[in-house]
Design an enzyme around this catalytic site. Structure first.
Site, PDB file in Angstrom:
ATOM      1  N   ARG A  63       0.677  -1.229  -0.097  1.00 37.65           N
ATOM      2  CA  ARG A  63       0.081  -0.007  -0.107  1.00 37.65           C
ATOM      3  C   ARG A  63       0.976   1.322   0.020  1.00 37.65           C
ATOM      4  NH1 ARG A  63      -2.951  -3.692   2.907  1.00 37.65           N
ATOM      5  NH2 ARG A  63      -1.777  -2.937   4.933  1.00 37.65           N
ATOM      6  N   GLU A 100       4.306 -10.005  14.566  1.00 39.04           N
ATOM      7  CA  GLU A 100       3.718 -10.410  15.828  1.00 39.04           C
ATOM      8  C   GLU A 100       3.948 -12.014  16.035  1.00 39.04           C
ATOM      9  OE1 GLU A 100      -0.434 -10.209  18.187  1.00 39.04           O
ATOM     10  OE2 GLU A 100      -0.621  -9.474  16.247  1.00 39.04           O
TER      11      GLU A 100
END
Length: 175
Positions: A63, A100
């Site tokens: 993006r 994560e």
């Protein structure tokens, strides 16, 4: 600036991709005929207000490509893509960074920038800062200078700004 317009075009999607997460969806912003241009113009105004004068724009896959190219066009500058591994055909620098659950890598052509370049990093979202910091590390491997980082939105309280301490960081909208 067009911040109210931009914010109104970012959809809140609860429990995506998992329960308890509020996902901020930029696709309505991109679908609006004025969305991308107004976002790029707001970013350009933010840079002007802060006195940031880049010589080139870098955007992180994927993006960051969308907003980075649009901003580069508004600023009259070139654009350099920061890619996932194995996507660039010439000699690259690579940086591995933690996610994560696991890790990922980013790459950039070794000759992407001149030593004199002032690089602006563009992406859609600042959260934990891991991807942005990896992008900064790649740029610094080329000996170019990081002029600043700008994001469409920032998720407050996730530590992204702290990870990028010492760099000029801007976000149009904070959630």
């Amino acid at each position: 600036m067009n911040l109210d317009f931009i914010k109104s075009k970012i959809a809140a999607v609860p429990d995506f991709p998992k329960p308890g997460i509020m996902f901020r969806d930029i696709t309505p912003l991109l679908a609006d005929p004025q969305g991308l241009r107004k976002t790029a113009e707001a970013m350009a105004q933010e840079l002007k207000n802060k006195g940031i004068q880049p010589t080139i724009v870098a955007g992180t896959e994927s993006r960051g490509f969308i907003f980075g190219v649009a901003l580069a066009e508004v600023l009259g500058l070139g654009f350099v893509p920061v890619r996932k591994p194995g996507k660039l055909p010439r000699a690259t620098y690579s940086v591995k960074y933690d996610l994560e659950y696991g890790s990922d890598s980013l790459e950039i052509h070794q000759d992407a920038f001149k030593v004199t370049d002032e690089v602006l990093v563009v992406d859609d979202l600042l959260a934990t800062g891991g991807t942005a910091k990896a992008t900064v590390d790649l740029i610094e491997k080329t000996q170019a200078k990081v002029a600043g980082l700008i994001f469409v939105m920032e998720l407050d309280g996730l530590g992204g700004r702290e990870v990028l301490a010492g760099y000029n960081v801007s976000a149009l909208i904070k959630f």
